[in-house]
Design a protein around this motif. Structure first.
Motif, PDB file in Angstrom:
ATOM      1  N   HIS A   1       1.005  -1.082  -0.227  1.00  0.00           N
ATOM      2  CA  HIS A   1       0.105   0.040   0.044  1.00  0.00           C
ATOM      3  C   HIS A   1       0.877   1.341  -0.033  1.00  0.00           C
ATOM      4  O   HIS A   1       1.956   1.325   0.855  1.00  0.00           O
ATOM      5  CB  HIS A   1      -0.982  -0.158   1.249  1.00  0.00           C
ATOM      6  CG  HIS A   1      -1.714   1.221   1.403  1.00  0.00           C
ATOM      7  ND1 HIS A   1      -2.834   1.479   0.329  1.00  0.00           N
ATOM      8  CD2 HIS A   1      -1.670   2.204   2.204  1.00  0.00           C
ATOM      9  CE1 HIS A   1      -3.261   2.648   0.654  1.00  0.00           C
ATOM     10  NE2 HIS A   1      -2.852   3.084   1.716  1.00  0.00           N
ATOM     11  N   TRP A   2       0.585   2.016  -0.912  1.00  0.00           N
ATOM     12  CA  TRP A   2       1.384   3.398  -0.996  1.00  0.00           C
ATOM     13  C   TRP A   2       0.940   4.666  -0.356  1.00  0.00           C
ATOM     14  O   TRP A   2      -0.489   4.826  -0.352  1.00  0.00           O
ATOM     15  CB  TRP A   2       1.558   3.790  -2.483  1.00  0.00           C
ATOM     16  CG  TRP A   2       2.188   2.847  -3.357  1.00  0.00           C
ATOM     17  CD1 TRP A   2       1.844   1.501  -3.936  1.00  0.00           C
ATOM     18  CD2 TRP A   2       3.845   2.881  -3.585  1.00  0.00           C
ATOM     19  NE1 TRP A   2       2.938   1.055  -4.645  1.00  0.00           N
ATOM     20  CE2 TRP A   2       4.145   1.636  -4.167  1.00  0.00           C
ATOM     21  CE3 TRP A   2       4.672   3.951  -3.388  1.00  0.00           C
ATOM     22  CZ2 TRP A   2       5.235   1.604  -4.743  1.00  0.00           C
ATOM     23  CZ3 TRP A   2       6.177   3.430  -3.720  1.00  0.00           C
ATOM     24  CH2 TRP A   2       6.147   2.569  -4.512  1.00  0.00           C
TER      25      TRP A   2
ATOM     26  N   CYS B   1      -3.848   2.948  -5.052  1.00  0.00           N
ATOM     27  CA  CYS B   1      -3.299   3.953  -4.275  1.00  0.00           C
ATOM     28  C   CYS B   1      -1.916   4.534  -4.881  1.00  0.00           C
ATOM     29  O   CYS B   1      -1.583   5.771  -4.707  1.00  0.00           O
ATOM     30  CB  CYS B   1      -2.726   3.070  -2.769  1.00  0.00           C
ATOM     31  SG  CYS B   1      -1.885   1.709  -3.025  1.00  0.00           S
ATOM     32  N   GLY B   2      -1.075   3.848  -5.591  1.00  0.00           N
ATOM     33  CA  GLY B   2       0.007   4.208  -6.232  1.00  0.00           C
ATOM     34  C   GLY B   2      -0.278   5.362  -7.079  1.00  0.00           C
ATOM     35  O   GLY B   2       0.285   6.309  -7.115  1.00  0.00           O
TER      36      GLY B   2
ATOM     37  N   VAL C   1      -1.103   8.342  -4.975  1.00  0.00           N
ATOM     38  CA  VAL C   1       0.257   8.994  -4.239  1.00  0.00           C
ATOM     39  C   VAL C   1       0.950   9.844  -5.579  1.00  0.00           C
ATOM     40  O   VAL C   1       1.374  11.054  -5.129  1.00  0.00           O
ATOM     41  CB  VAL C   1       1.129   7.805  -3.955  1.00  0.00           C
ATOM     42  CG1 VAL C   1       2.359   8.681  -3.570  1.00  0.00           C
ATOM     43  CG2 VAL C   1       0.554   7.392  -2.386  1.00  0.00           C
TER      44      VAL C   1
END
Length: 307
Positions: free
Chosen positions: A189-190, A252-253, A256
């Motif tokens: 998870h980022w 999530c990536g 971010v």
């Protein structure tokens, strides 16, 4: 558009180009970006194109805006060609990333798959192949699948046929299922940590809106204490930033990367809580997916050229 990028003339030229392109496009949310990185291969929103033309510059050889509705050498407008290509928009890239995402869900408990993905970047499609690696070939083939709407069954049969036609010991996946497995990647998870060392402040951005884990806090706090040993005796203060929230389980990536981009362009966006934005629109999401995909594909092609 050939003027200095800091000049008023260049800024006006960018606006003239965008207005002209939008007036001649059937898609008013995204058009082909003529910057040096996108090269009229990727569609972007007008705002992203402004940013790209300022930071990357325009391809100066693109004098006749053929892909944006200007008359070509034969005196004919390119609207027909533009419409045909605009239907793809981000699809050839975004659908490839969708396959990566789908494969990610299937490999949540396997932390070694990312290493295998990196191996496929360097693995030749077949012995002594001078042009394609296994991963690059799959990316190109899947782009065609997405562009022309091939079914999974039809794509699997094509892979089997190509596997039989290629030399022995080739690395061609023989089905859609195998292709997805070859695209599997890790499932970490980022989150994003933005530091203000002088103020000993840590801004924590989690697209899932979770609290930071203690291991992360220990590592970051230790680094801040070491860097501020002679300048400050304060303890690090963690601030949970209200940021757009991801709605799915594996974006999530991208979130971010979008956070990073917006913080760079708009430094006050953290104290403004991202303007109370709840999540990102599909257009905003596709922008960052397209930019990430372009970078990865360029990395793969550079690797192929170097080999």
């Amino acid at each position: 558009m050939s003027k200095d990028r800091w000049s008023v003339e260049y800024d006006e030229g960018v606006e003239d180009f965008i207005n002209f392109a939008l007036a001649h496009s059937t898609n008013h949310t995204s058009i082909k970006c003529p910057c040096l990185r996108c090269g009229n291969l990727l569609c972007q929103t007008p705002q992203v194109i402004r940013e790209h033309l300022f930071f990357n510059g325009i391809d100066l050889s693109y004098r006749v805006w053929y892909w944006h509705g200007e008359k070509g050498p034969n005196g004919v407008f390119s609207n027909v060609s533009q419409q045909r290509y605009d239907k793809c928009e981000y699809n050839d890239v975004a659908d490839t990333i969708d396959m990566v995402n789908a494969a990610q869900v299937d490999c949540m408990n396997d932390p070694q798959v990312f290493g295998r993905l990196l191996e496929d970047v360097e693995k030749l499609l077949y012995p002594r192949c001078m042009k394609y690696t296994k991963l690059f070939a799959l990316v190109k083939l899947y782009n065609l699948k997405a562009r022309y709407g091939w079914s999974n069954k039809g794509f699997s049969e094509l892979l089997q046929l190509l596997g039989n036609m290629l030399p022995l010991n080739n690395e061609m996946s023989l089905s859609m299922y195998e292709a997805k497995k070859d695209f599997q990647c890790s499932c970490f998870h980022w989150v994003l940590v933005v530091l203000e060392p002088r103020k000993m402040i840590v801004h924590y951005l989690d697209p899932m809106h979770h609290k930071p884990c203690e291991d992360l806090k220990d590592i970051v706090n230790m680094a801040l204490r070491i860097s501020a040993k002679k300048t400050s005796k304060r303890e690090p203060s963690w601030q949970l930033v209200q940021c757009p929230r991801q709605e799915g389980g594996f974006e999530c990536g991208y979130f971010v990367m979008r956070f990073i981009k917006e913080i760079i362009f708009y430094p006050t966006i953290i104290p403004s809580k991202f303007g109370d934005k709840k999540t990102y629109s599909q257009v905003e999401f596709d922008e960052i997916r397209g930019e990430w995909a372009t970078f990865v594909l360029q990395l793969i092609m550079n690797n192929v050229d170097a080999s």
